[in-house]
Write a protein that holds these residues in place. Structure first.
Motif, PDB file in Angstrom:
ATOM      1  N   ALA A   8      39.912  32.703  38.241  1.00  0.00           N
ATOM      2  CA  ALA A   8      39.968  33.536  39.431  1.00  0.00           C
ATOM      3  C   ALA A   8      38.774  34.484  39.468  1.00  0.00           C
ATOM      4  N   GLU A   9      38.632  35.152  40.603  1.00  0.00           N
ATOM      5  CA  GLU A   9      37.601  36.177  40.766  1.00  0.00           C
ATOM      6  C   GLU A   9      38.289  37.508  41.007  1.00  0.00           C
ATOM      7  N   ILE A  10      37.864  38.528  40.278  1.00  0.00           N
ATOM      8  CA  ILE A  10      38.486  39.850  40.415  1.00  0.00           C
ATOM      9  C   ILE A  10      38.092  40.434  41.761  1.00  0.00           C
ATOM     10  N   TYR A  11      39.078  40.845  42.530  1.00  0.00           N
ATOM     11  CA  TYR A  11      38.864  41.363  43.873  1.00  0.00           C
ATOM     12  C   TYR A  11      38.873  42.892  43.873  1.00  0.00           C
ATOM     13  N   ASP A  12      39.902  43.496  43.304  1.00  0.00           N
ATOM     14  CA  ASP A  12      40.005  44.956  43.209  1.00  0.00           C
ATOM     15  C   ASP A  12      39.712  45.389  41.787  1.00  0.00           C
ATOM     16  N   ALA A  13      39.129  46.579  41.635  1.00  0.00           N
ATOM     17  CA  ALA A  13      38.846  47.119  40.303  1.00  0.00           C
ATOM     18  C   ALA A  13      40.152  47.317  39.547  1.00  0.00           C
ATOM     19  N   PRO A  14      40.178  46.984  38.265  1.00  0.00           N
ATOM     20  CA  PRO A  14      41.391  47.183  37.471  1.00  0.00           C
ATOM     21  C   PRO A  14      41.750  48.671  37.411  1.00  0.00           C
ATOM     22  N   GLN A  15      43.001  48.988  37.724  1.00  0.00           N
ATOM     23  CA  GLN A  15      43.491  50.370  37.725  1.00  0.00           C
ATOM     24  C   GLN A  15      44.310  50.597  36.464  1.00  0.00           C
ATOM     25  N   LEU A  16      43.906  51.589  35.663  1.00  0.00           N
ATOM     26  CA  LEU A  16      44.598  51.896  34.418  1.00  0.00           C
ATOM     27  C   LEU A  16      45.549  53.057  34.655  1.00  0.00           C
ATOM     28  N   ARG A  17      46.784  52.912  34.189  1.00  0.00           N
ATOM     29  CA  ARG A  17      47.775  53.997  34.233  1.00  0.00           C
ATOM     30  C   ARG A  17      48.586  53.940  32.952  1.00  0.00           C
ATOM     31  N   VAL A  25      48.871  50.440  31.080  1.00  0.00           N
ATOM     32  CA  VAL A  25      49.131  49.331  31.997  1.00  0.00           C
ATOM     33  C   VAL A  25      47.938  49.238  32.937  1.00  0.00           C
ATOM     34  N   THR A  26      47.399  48.035  33.093  1.00  0.00           N
ATOM     35  CA  THR A  26      46.311  47.803  34.046  1.00  0.00           C
ATOM     36  C   THR A  26      46.797  46.814  35.082  1.00  0.00           C
ATOM     37  N   GLU A  27      46.545  47.143  36.346  1.00  0.00           N
ATOM     38  CA  GLU A  27      46.878  46.251  37.452  1.00  0.00           C
ATOM     39  C   GLU A  27      45.614  45.978  38.244  1.00  0.00           C
ATOM     40  N   MET A  28      45.482  44.746  38.703  1.00  0.00           N
ATOM     41  CA  MET A  28      44.342  44.380  39.543  1.00  0.00           C
ATOM     42  C   MET A  28      44.731  43.202  40.415  1.00  0.00           C
ATOM     43  N   ILE A  29      43.961  42.981  41.448  1.00  0.00           N
ATOM     44  CA  ILE A  29      44.155  41.840  42.341  1.00  0.00           C
ATOM     45  C   ILE A  29      43.009  40.867  42.091  1.00  0.00           C
ATOM     46  N   VAL A  30      43.357  39.611  41.882  1.00  0.00           N
ATOM     47  CA  VAL A  30      42.360  38.551  41.742  1.00  0.00           C
ATOM     48  C   VAL A  30      42.572  37.559  42.882  1.00  0.00           C
ATOM     49  N   HIS A  31      41.544  36.802  43.178  1.00  0.00           N
ATOM     50  CA  HIS A  31      41.649  35.747  44.181  1.00  0.00           C
ATOM     51  C   HIS A  31      41.468  34.404  43.500  1.00  0.00           C
ATOM     52  N   VAL A  32      42.413  33.512  43.745  1.00  0.00           N
ATOM     53  CA  VAL A  32      42.393  32.163  43.189  1.00  0.00           C
ATOM     54  C   VAL A  32      41.910  31.229  44.293  1.00  0.00           C
ATOM     55  N   SER A  33      40.902  30.421  43.999  1.00  0.00           N
ATOM     56  CA  SER A  33      40.327  29.516  44.994  1.00  0.00           C
ATOM     57  C   SER A  33      41.320  28.447  45.400  1.00  0.00           C
ATOM     58  N   GLN A  58      38.030  48.495  30.879  1.00  0.00           N
ATOM     59  CA  GLN A  58      36.677  48.831  30.457  1.00  0.00           C
ATOM     60  C   GLN A  58      35.681  47.704  30.693  1.00  0.00           C
ATOM     61  N   THR A  59      36.120  46.462  30.637  1.00  0.00           N
ATOM     62  CA  THR A  59      35.207  45.320  30.616  1.00  0.00           C
ATOM     63  C   THR A  59      35.002  44.661  31.970  1.00  0.00           C
ATOM     64  N   TYR A  60      36.045  44.547  32.775  1.00  0.00           N
ATOM     65  CA  TYR A  60      35.977  43.712  33.970  1.00  0.00           C
ATOM     66  C   TYR A  60      35.881  44.547  35.240  1.00  0.00           C
ATOM     67  N   HIS A  61      35.148  43.993  36.228  1.00  0.00           N
ATOM     68  CA  HIS A  61      34.860  44.698  37.479  1.00  0.00           C
ATOM     69  C   HIS A  61      35.013  43.736  38.651  1.00  0.00           C
ATOM     70  N   PRO A  62      35.092  44.263  39.892  1.00  0.00           N
ATOM     71  CA  PRO A  62      35.181  43.372  41.053  1.00  0.00           C
ATOM     72  C   PRO A  62      33.998  42.413  41.095  1.00  0.00           C
ATOM     73  N   GLY A  63      34.287  41.156  41.418  1.00  0.00           N
ATOM     74  CA  GLY A  63      33.272  40.124  41.488  1.00  0.00           C
ATOM     75  C   GLY A  63      33.163  39.295  40.227  1.00  0.00           C
ATOM     76  N   ASP A  64      33.714  39.762  39.109  1.00  0.00           N
ATOM     77  CA  ASP A  64      33.666  38.995  37.865  1.00  0.00           C
ATOM     78  C   ASP A  64      34.590  37.788  37.970  1.00  0.00           C
ATOM     79  N   ARG A  65      34.125  36.659  37.454  1.00  0.00           N
ATOM     80  CA  ARG A  65      34.957  35.458  37.380  1.00  0.00           C
ATOM     81  C   ARG A  65      35.563  35.400  35.991  1.00  0.00           C
TER      82      ARG A  65
END
Length: 175
Positions: A8-17, A25-33, A58-65
């Motif tokens: 997948a490709e990360i769409y939203d930045a991972p949010q840490l809480r 806990v980290t939540e993020m939205i990814v897009h699956v082709s 810490q490692t992953y950002h929007p746009g990363d596959r």
């Protein structure tokens, strides 16, 4: 067994809480082709827990596959419109980056010089350089082993003669 592997490709930045117990806990939205190039991508909520949550943040950002391994679950919640909605959620067990960011411009075109003008190509080995051999002096004579002799290999099929055996006599019974 519930196991899922997605690219997948990360769409939203991972949010840490943090949970009230202090667990990350980290939540993020990814897009699956989709299956075909003209199919739209599908969003999916991804959740990571503990040390993995910190690593994702810490490692992953929007746009990363990424390739994500985890457990797929369904969450049901009440919508303000008065109906229940189900959404899939992937709980991450492992994540592997396969490409950072989306390339917005094409790479520069490579110019190829004629072979006569190019410097000779060299191969750089990643193996460590060999160490010089050290001489060991010993008073005990070392046994010498003869060099093995090798036979040439032929790929011809050997010919076998059929073996004919006499049929056993049915009246001959061993006692």
């Amino acid at each position: 067994m519930n196991s899922c592997i997605l690219m997948a490709e990360i769409y939203d930045a991972p949010q840490l809480r943090h949970t009230p117990d202090g667990l990350e806990v980290t939540e993020m939205i990814v897009h699956v082709s989709g299956l075909r190039p003209d199919d739209p991508s599908h969003p999916l909520k991804v959740v990571g827990w503990g040390n993995l949550a910190k690593e994702i943040h810490q490692t992953y950002h929007p746009g990363d596959r990424v390739i994500i391994e985890g457990r797929l679950g369904m969450n049901t919640f009440e919508r303000p419109e008065g109906f229940k909605e189900k959404r899939a959620e992937l709980t991450v067990q492992r994540i592997h980056g396969i490409g950072q960011g989306v390339q917005t411009s094409p790479p520069p075109a490579a110019t190829v010089a004629p072979a006569a003008q190019r410097p000779p190509e060299t191969y750089q080995s990643t193996r460590p350089a060999p160490m010089p051999a050290t001489t060991v002096t010993s008073t005990v004579p070392q046994p010498t082993t003869p060099e093995p002799t090798y036979q040439p290999i032929t790929f011809e099929r050997p010919s076998y003669q059929p073996v004919t055996e006499a049929e056993p006599d049915p009246d001959d019974i061993p006692f």
